[in-house]
Design a protein around this motif. Sequence first.
Motif, short mmCIF file in Angstrom:
data_model
loop_
_atom_site.label_atom_id
_atom_site.label_comp_id
_atom_site.label_asym_id
_atom_site.label_seq_id
_atom_site.Cartn_x
_atom_site.Cartn_y
_atom_site.Cartn_z
N ALA A 182 60.98 48.70 12.77
CA ALA A 182 61.51 48.74 11.41
C ALA A 182 62.08 47.36 11.02
O ALA A 182 62.38 46.53 11.89
CB ALA A 182 62.60 49.80 11.31
N PRO A 183 62.23 47.09 9.72
CA PRO A 183 62.67 45.76 9.28
C PRO A 183 64.02 45.31 9.85
O PRO A 183 64.23 44.12 10.02
CB PRO A 183 62.75 45.92 7.76
N VAL A 184 64.93 46.24 10.14
CA VAL A 184 66.25 45.83 10.64
C VAL A 184 66.11 45.14 11.99
O VAL A 184 66.68 44.07 12.22
CB VAL A 184 67.20 47.04 10.74
N LEU A 185 65.37 45.74 12.93
CA LEU A 185 65.21 45.15 14.26
C LEU A 185 63.99 44.22 14.30
O LEU A 185 64.08 43.09 14.77
CB LEU A 185 65.08 46.25 15.31
N ASN A 186 62.84 44.74 13.90
CA ASN A 186 61.61 43.94 13.86
C ASN A 186 61.34 43.27 15.21
O ASN A 186 61.13 42.07 15.31
CB ASN A 186 61.70 42.89 12.75
N LEU A 187 61.34 44.09 16.28
CA LEU A 187 61.20 43.56 17.64
C LEU A 187 59.97 44.12 18.37
O LEU A 187 59.87 43.98 19.59
CB LEU A 187 62.46 43.88 18.45
N SER A 188 59.05 44.72 17.63
CA SER A 188 57.95 45.42 18.31
C SER A 188 57.04 44.48 19.10
O SER A 188 56.48 44.88 20.12
CB SER A 188 57.11 46.19 17.27
N GLY A 189 56.90 43.21 18.69
CA GLY A 189 55.95 42.34 19.36
C GLY A 189 56.53 41.37 20.35
O GLY A 189 55.82 40.50 20.87
N ILE A 190 57.82 41.50 20.68
CA ILE A 190 58.45 40.51 21.57
C ILE A 190 58.32 40.91 23.03
O ILE A 190 58.15 42.08 23.37
CB ILE A 190 59.93 40.30 21.19
N SER A 191 58.39 39.91 23.91
CA SER A 191 58.37 40.14 25.36
C SER A 191 59.03 38.95 26.03
O SER A 191 59.29 37.91 25.41
CB SER A 191 56.93 40.31 25.86
N VAL A 192 59.29 39.10 27.33
CA VAL A 192 59.92 38.01 28.10
C VAL A 192 59.07 37.68 29.33
O VAL A 192 59.58 37.21 30.34
CB VAL A 192 61.35 38.39 28.53
N ASN A 193 57.74 37.91 29.23
CA ASN A 193 56.89 37.66 30.39
C ASN A 193 56.47 36.20 30.53
O ASN A 193 55.81 35.83 31.48
CB ASN A 193 55.66 38.57 30.36
N THR A 194 56.85 35.36 29.52
CA THR A 194 56.63 33.92 29.63
C THR A 194 57.86 33.19 29.13
O THR A 194 58.72 33.79 28.47
CB THR A 194 55.41 33.47 28.79
N ARG A 195 57.93 31.88 29.44
CA ARG A 195 59.09 31.11 28.98
C ARG A 195 59.12 31.03 27.46
O ARG A 195 60.16 31.24 26.84
CB ARG A 195 59.05 29.71 29.59
N ASP A 196 57.97 30.70 26.84
CA ASP A 196 57.93 30.59 25.39
C ASP A 196 58.19 31.94 24.73
O ASP A 196 58.88 32.02 23.70
CB ASP A 196 56.57 30.04 24.95
N GLY A 197 57.65 33.00 25.32
CA GLY A 197 57.91 34.33 24.78
C GLY A 197 59.38 34.68 24.84
O GLY A 197 59.93 35.31 23.93
N SER A 198 60.04 34.27 25.92
CA SER A 198 61.48 34.54 26.06
C SER A 198 62.27 33.80 24.99
O SER A 198 63.23 34.33 24.42
CB SER A 198 61.96 34.12 27.45
N ARG A 199 61.87 32.54 24.71
CA ARG A 199 62.59 31.76 23.70
C ARG A 199 62.40 32.37 22.30
O ARG A 199 63.35 32.45 21.52
CB ARG A 199 62.09 30.32 23.73
N GLN A 200 61.18 32.80 22.00
CA GLN A 200 60.94 33.44 20.72
C GLN A 200 61.71 34.77 20.61
O GLN A 200 62.27 35.10 19.56
CB GLN A 200 59.44 33.68 20.52
N SER A 201 61.74 35.50 21.69
CA SER A 201 62.48 36.76 21.72
C SER A 201 63.96 36.54 21.50
O SER A 201 64.64 37.32 20.81
CB SER A 201 62.24 37.49 23.04
N LEU A 202 64.49 35.46 22.08
CA LEU A 202 65.91 35.16 21.97
C LEU A 202 66.31 34.97 20.51
O LEU A 202 67.33 35.49 20.05
CB LEU A 202 66.24 33.92 22.79
N ALA A 203 65.48 34.23 19.77
CA ALA A 203 65.78 33.99 18.36
C ALA A 203 65.73 35.29 17.56
O ALA A 203 66.60 35.56 16.70
CB ALA A 203 64.80 32.97 17.79
#
Length: 388
Positions: free
Chosen positions: A282-303
Motif C-alpha cells: 500500500a502507498p503508506v509502506l510501499n515496501l513490496s519490492g525491497i530486499s537485503v540480499n545485496t549491498r545495493d539492495g540493502s541501501r535502497q531498502s534503508l531509504a
Amino acid sequence: MNAARINSNPAYDRAISDFSRVDRSGRAHSQRLASGMRVNGGKDDGAHLSVSEGMRAELGGLTEGTRNTEKAMDLLRIAEGGMNEISSILLRMRELATQGTTDTLNDTNREAMDAEFNQLKEYIDRIAKLASYDDQSLLSGFGNDVDEVLSTALDANGDTGVRRVNVSGTDSGTYTFVDTGNDNEITLGNGTVTQTVSLGSILDGDQVADGTTVVVNFDSLGVEMVLAGNDVKGSLGTYQDGDLDGTTLVVSDGTGGQFQLGSDAVSADRLEYDIKDMTIGAPVLNLSGISVNTRDGSRQSLAKLDKAIDRVASQRGEVGAIMNRLEFTLNFTERAIEGVTASESTIRDTNYALESTSLARTQILAQMSQAAMVNSQVPVQTVMSLIA
C-alpha cells in the motif's frame, strides 16, 4: 327564617360537589407522590410534557452517543495497537538493512538476513489483515465496499441467487468468478490472488435447497457471500452450479467511516475518519519490492524504510489526535447529559414537600366536606320530627 325543605337540599348538594372536587385533587396528588413525577400525562401540564419528552429524546441520543464514542475509542485503540507492532517490525527491518549495507558481510550472509526480512514483510501483512473490530478490517481495505451497480454477480443485477456479499480487508478492484457447471466448485480471483471453494457439502444436488441459504467464504480474499435457494424471502434469484461463471464483483476504495457522537442527525454530531492501508504494497509502506540480499539492495531498502517509518508514525499521530478529540467529546457529552437530566427533572419530577402539603390539605378538606354533608341533613330531620 330559612324554610325547611325535603325535595331539595342545596347545602348537601354543595357538600357533595366540594367533596368530589377535593377527592379528585387528592388522587392527583397521590399519583404524583407514588410515581415521583409531577407530569404524568398531558392533562397534568401539556406544555411541560412536550418539553420534557423532547429532553428525554435528547437524553437518549446523548447516552447512546457516549456509548458510540467509547466504542469508537476501542476501535482506534485496536488500529493504533496494530500500527505500533508494524512500527516495531519496521525498526527491526531497518536494523537488518543497516547490517546489509556494510562490506563486512558477503551475499551469503545477506541471503540469510533476507530470509528474516521477508518473513517480517509477510508478518506486517498478517497484522494488517488481523487488526479488526466487529469483523471490520481496520488496517487493510478499511471502508472498501462492493459496488452494487457495477457488480454483475449480485442478485439485483441478474438471476444469480447471490443475496448478499460482505467484504473485510478486501483489496479494491474487480473480482471475476469461474463457475463451470457440474463440478460444485466456485473460483474467485482478482488477477493476483485466486481461491477455489468446494460447494459439494452445502448444495442440494447442483443447487441451493429450496427455502434455504448457504454461506460461501473466500477467506483468502476477504469475501463472504450468501447464496439463496428458491422461495427465499428478499432474494430475486436462485443459485445453481454454473450461474456465476464470468460474473464480477467490483470492490471500490473506501473513504473511511463516520462516528455518530451526538443525539441529532447533523454533521456537527458526526466525526469522519479514515485509517490508511498498512499492507506492504500500500502507498503508506510501499515496501513490496525491497530486499537485503545485496549491498545495493540493502541501501535502497534503508531509504525506503526510513520513509515508511515516518509515514507510519504520522498515521499513528493522526489516530492519536482523533482519540484525544473523542476523549474531549466524551467529557462534554457526559456534562451535557448531567445538565439535560437536571433540567428534565426540574420540569417533570415531583416536589415532595409541595405535594405532601397539598395532599394533607385535601384530606382535611375532604373530612370537612363529609362533616358538612352530615350537618346538611339537620333540616330534613327537623321536618321528620314535625311530621311525627
